[in-house]
Motif scaffolding. Structure first.
Motif: not given
Ligand code: ELG
Length: 283
Positions: A72-73, A76-77, A80, A84, A100, A114, A123, A140, A148, A153-154, A157
């Protein structure tokens, strides 16, 4: 002499490339100390095991749950980041690296982190219960963290993975992989001469090969006295998952007699390998 390794750090590395608006891939590697245990390539739906004990002491069901969370991650990543990039008006191509880690400490405690890099520069990181911009990150990054941090929820997790799941996985890995992790293989060592650095000088080369684990100490000595000017090479991998190192010393030809190469390694206990340079050898 180098101690047998007693603490192990777990490292998860994610590499995501976004070439343009539609082409992207994400690969993940998992390491325990110097051993790679997992590979998760973009083409694969599931995390691959590189050791028979990669599942640690997790049950089939626990592993399925963890893998599902990661699937799922990953989806979604990717979504995302596309968002962004639009929101922040960033340009392709872009590279995102996430690392991590989890270190087990004495008394059943652990320390986890992480952090993420964008185009090779830090960043943001996850601290306690929230996302924090890195010092010197582009402006930014503030905005990104704010966004974020709205996803409770995230955050829960991520906290659960870093502070509950990973330490527990690592404890199980140390148990199941014990014999392989504590493996000790003795080095072989030999001497040769390299190309003379200049006339009247010799280049003495001490080769040390086939040892495991990686920490090793190789020195040129005269009696007990370490010779200044010893040149350490890099520890290089052999094909059989042991290591190789060469250490050289440049000396005046007349000074070579009485020098020896000393090898200290955990597999040898106190029995250092000592090889004497033969002053009469024909090089
Ligand atoms: N959340 C779904 O890191 C490395 C392990 C991270 C594990 C995160 C797991 C949670 C997840 O997958 C995504 O969220 C929805 O569903 C969830 C249940 O499955 C919850 O209900 C949650 O509330 C709900 O919103 C969510 O979409 C998340 O945003 C995914 C990515 C999170 C993430 N982002 C991230 C971004 C990390 C590091 C750096 C960056 C950006 C780097 C620079 C960009 C230009």
């Amino acid at each position: 002499s180098p101690e047998p390794q007693t603490s192990y750090s777990f490292r998860g590395l994610q590499i995501s490339s976004f070439a343009n608006r539609s082409w992207t891939r994400t690969d993940v590697l998992g390491w325990l100390g110097e051993l790679q245990l997992y590979t998760w390539r973009n083409e694969s739906d599931t995390v691959g095991f590189l050791k028979p004990w990669s599942q640690g002491t997790f049950s089939e069901q626990q592993w399925e749950q963890l893998q599902h969370t990661l699937q799922v991650y990953r989806r979604s990543f990717t979504r995302d980041i596309w968002e962004f990039v639009k929101m922040l008006h960033l340009d392709y191509p872009l590279e995102i690296q996430i690392s991590l880690g989890c270190d087990l400490l004495p008394r059943n405690t652990s320390e986890s982190f992480l952090r993420a890099a964008f185009q090779g520069k830090d960043v943001l990181s996850f601290q306690g219960m929230s996302w924090v911009p890195a010092p010197d990150a582009p402006p930014w990054s503030q905005e990104l963290c704010k966004k974020l941090n709205q996803d409770q929820g995230t955050k829960e997790t991520v906290h659960w993975l870093l502070h509950d799941v990973w330490p527990e996985l690592v404890r199980g890995l140390l148990q199941m992989g014990k014999s392989e992790l504590e493996k000790q293989v003795k080095p072989e060592a030999w001497l040769s001469s390299g190309p003379p650095p200049r006339p009247g000088h010799l280049r003495l080369v001490c080769h040390v090969s086939g040892f495991y684990p990686k920490p090793v100490r190789v020195t040129w000595v005269r009696g007990e006295q370490e010779e200044p000017g010893t040149q350490q090479g890099d520890v290089m991998p052999n094909a059989d998952s042991t290591w190789y190192l060469r250490v050289t010393l440049d000396v005046e030809a007349a000074e070579a007699a009485g020098l020896s190469c000393r090898v200290k390694h955990s597999s040898l206990g106190d029995q250092d390998i000592i090889l004497y340079w033969d002053g009469n050898r024909v090089s």
